[in-house]
Design an enzyme around this catalytic site. Sequence first.
Site, short mmCIF file in Angstrom:
data_model
loop_
_atom_site.label_atom_id
_atom_site.label_comp_id
_atom_site.label_asym_id
_atom_site.label_seq_id
_atom_site.Cartn_x
_atom_site.Cartn_y
_atom_site.Cartn_z
N GLU A 164 1.01 -1.27 -0.04
CA GLU A 164 -0.26 -0.10 -0.17
C GLU A 164 0.59 1.50 0.22
OE1 GLU A 164 -3.13 -0.37 3.75
OE2 GLU A 164 -3.29 -2.33 2.66
N ASN A 215 2.03 -5.26 -3.53
CA ASN A 215 1.04 -5.20 -3.35
C ASN A 215 -0.62 -4.15 -2.68
OD1 ASN A 215 -1.35 -6.93 -2.72
ND2 ASN A 215 -1.03 -6.44 -1.05
N HIS A 220 -10.30 -5.49 -2.66
CA HIS A 220 -11.72 -5.14 -1.23
C HIS A 220 -12.67 -4.69 -1.91
CE1 HIS A 220 -9.08 -7.22 2.23
NE2 HIS A 220 -8.14 -6.22 1.29
N GLU A 230 -6.15 -10.20 -1.78
CA GLU A 230 -6.67 -10.40 -0.48
C GLU A 230 -8.53 -9.99 -1.06
OE1 GLU A 230 -5.76 -6.73 2.06
OE2 GLU A 230 -3.62 -7.50 1.36
N ASP A 254 -12.52 -9.80 -1.03
CA ASP A 254 -14.03 -10.18 -0.66
C ASP A 254 -14.71 -9.13 -0.88
OD1 ASP A 254 -13.30 -7.29 0.99
OD2 ASP A 254 -12.33 -8.79 2.80
O1 G3I Z 1 -4.53 -9.12 18.72
C1 G3I Z 1 -5.58 -8.02 19.14
C2 G3I Z 1 -5.94 -8.82 20.21
O2 G3I Z 1 -5.15 -8.82 21.20
C3 G3I Z 1 -7.60 -7.07 20.70
O3 G3I Z 1 -8.11 -7.77 22.18
C4 G3I Z 1 -7.97 -7.18 19.79
C5 G3I Z 1 -9.03 -6.40 20.24
O4 G3I Z 1 -9.83 -5.77 19.23
O5 G3I Z 1 -7.43 -6.32 18.26
C6 G3I Z 1 -6.87 -7.81 18.27
O6 G3I Z 1 -5.96 -6.86 17.09
C7 G3I Z 1 -6.58 -6.93 15.91
C8 G3I Z 1 -5.68 -7.52 14.62
O7 G3I Z 1 -6.72 -7.07 13.51
C9 G3I Z 1 -6.39 -8.66 14.73
O8 G3I Z 1 -7.16 -9.44 14.61
C10 G3I Z 1 -6.72 -5.26 15.28
O9 G3I Z 1 -7.46 -4.28 16.56
C11 G3I Z 1 -7.05 -4.92 13.95
O10 G3I Z 1 -6.65 -3.60 13.41
C12 G3I Z 1 -6.42 -5.91 13.20
O11 G3I Z 1 -6.70 -5.54 12.06
C13 G3I Z 1 -6.34 -6.26 10.96
C14 G3I Z 1 -5.79 -5.36 9.40
O12 G3I Z 1 -5.39 -6.12 8.83
C15 G3I Z 1 -5.52 -4.06 10.31
O13 G3I Z 1 -5.64 -2.97 9.23
C16 G3I Z 1 -6.87 -6.99 10.41
O14 G3I Z 1 -7.10 -8.55 10.84
C17 G3I Z 1 -6.90 -7.82 9.26
O15 G3I Z 1 -7.64 -8.39 8.09
C18 G3I Z 1 -6.41 -6.48 7.65
O16 G3I Z 1 -5.76 -6.85 6.43
C19 G3I Z 1 -4.79 -5.81 6.09
C20 G3I Z 1 -3.85 -6.35 5.35
O17 G3I Z 1 -3.32 -6.95 5.88
C21 G3I Z 1 -4.29 -5.74 3.89
N1 G3I Z 1 -4.71 -4.63 3.26
C22 G3I Z 1 -6.13 -4.95 4.14
C23 G3I Z 1 -6.55 -5.93 4.49
C24 G3I Z 1 -7.95 -5.05 5.57
O18 G3I Z 1 -7.31 -3.86 6.56
#
Ligand code: G3I
Length: 460
Positions: free
Chosen positions: A159, A200, A236, A264, A266
């Site tokens: 990104e 990416n 996405h 990615e 969806d």
């Molecule tokens: O691990 C913590 C956990 O300990 C806590 O209890 C919980 C509370 O909200 O949060 C957890 O972390 C979260 C993490 O995902 C794991 O689940 C974060 O808050 C959350 O922000 C994070 O989101 C991820 C996101 O990237 C962050 O930008 C998504 O899972 C993940 O699917 C997403 O993936 C990104 C790609 O890497 C890049 N392209 C976009 C895509 C979608 O945003």
Amino acid sequence: MKLQSLRRAAVGVSAAALLLIGGAPSGHAAEAPVLRDLAAAKGIYYGTAVSASKLNGTYASVVTEQFDSITPGNEMKWGSVEPTRGSYNWSGADAVVDFAEANDQKVRGHTLVWHSQLPSWVENGTWTADSLRTVMTDHIATEAGRYKGRIDHWDVVNEPFNEDGTRRQSIFQTAIGDSYIADAFRAARAADPDAKLYLNDYNVEGINAKSTAMYDLVKSFKEQGVPIDGVGLQAHLILGQVPSTLQANIQRFADLGVDVVITELDIRMTVPPTEAQLAQQKADYKAVTSACVAVARCKGITVWGFTDSDSWIPDFFDGYGAATPYDENYQPKPAYYGIAEALGWTGDTTPGPTGGCAVTYTVQNQWDTGFTAQVTVKNSGTTAVNGWQLAWSWPSGQSVNQAWNATVTQSGSAVTATNASYNASVAPGSTVTFGFNGTLSGANTAPTGFTLNGTDCTTA
Ligand code: G3I
């Protein structure tokens, strides 16, 4: 042992259980499509993002059965592996790589350099161009070096562009300048010479200002000998909005001499979804998959979570969800069949009820040579059935000679009742009833083992 059997054995799930997970789609001999096998026959992979902590039980079974590539959704990000400078946690990343190797799957490493999910010591540090470049290339050497030879694709930089094609003002861009992307690719090549190196981004699926900036950068890298192997189009997408220029865009990158993958995928919608939305989503998944299949250098597709129970969408977009090919109970949605169709599958795509069905079979009248029976089918699942076939087999030589509220055909002892035009839809919790006259040759043993669109029903 066939490869399929080996995979099943590896996670200790019976073939019957997997057939159920896969969602038997046909009214007769129900064989669920297997995306990884269909994709392989087309020369591509079909992958999914996974959460390391969920890689057990049914979740792991579907990942193993259906996908031949996995991507850790979060576990390889800088903030996950080195939250404090010099203090590493590889447990999640190791678990994903080990799982893939045990199940004959590729791994997409995601991601080495990204503005988000950065540890605060990087994001909020005070850097010169040289000091951050060194930290960045050391990070790449450490992480890509740790998994050297075990990662098929690395998302080296993620990104880097704004929507208008200018550079995103990340800490890397502001401290190091434009050259950070090439520096990162060179460091990744040095760390793992066999991994394919990808740039990416999102909103680069169609031809637009952002994808053109990406195109121009890749072109300049090819001219300058910067080691890049491919581009990842995240995809996405929003329901009904697959860009019309998707295939042309994939083709123009391919023509530059790089591979292209959908990284990615969806397709989100407002929830709860209607049947019409799910049908549109099927068409959208099919269109994206078809565009990749149509271009030789498009090497594969990864869905960003395969189940609605493991998707980032509801947390990030209020009122949206249902973006993946499987519902929250691991049942395949129409989108799954759209993917399968784009990969050449020609089975019956009428899904059975998600969650089951119940049949009540009643003999209402009987005489020497014949009988009248009534059959009531309840959709005890959570999704509507639109068009149905109820199949059963006669246990004692009966045959059907006249039916109402359904068209009934028989071949040997195998009977298929097909809906009439006015009772094709059966909502969750609803029933449909039809009847028939049959002939007897001795006993009139009641049938069991009914299936509705290939899904086993209970018998009252
Ligand atoms: O691990 C913590 C956990 O300990 C806590 O209890 C919980 C509370 O909200 O949060 C957890 O972390 C979260 C993490 O995902 C794991 O689940 C974060 O808050 C959350 O922000 C994070 O989101 C991820 C996101 O990237 C962050 O930008 C998504 O899972 C993940 O699917 C997403 O993936 C990104 C790609 O890497 C890049 N392209 C976009 C895509 C979608 O945003």
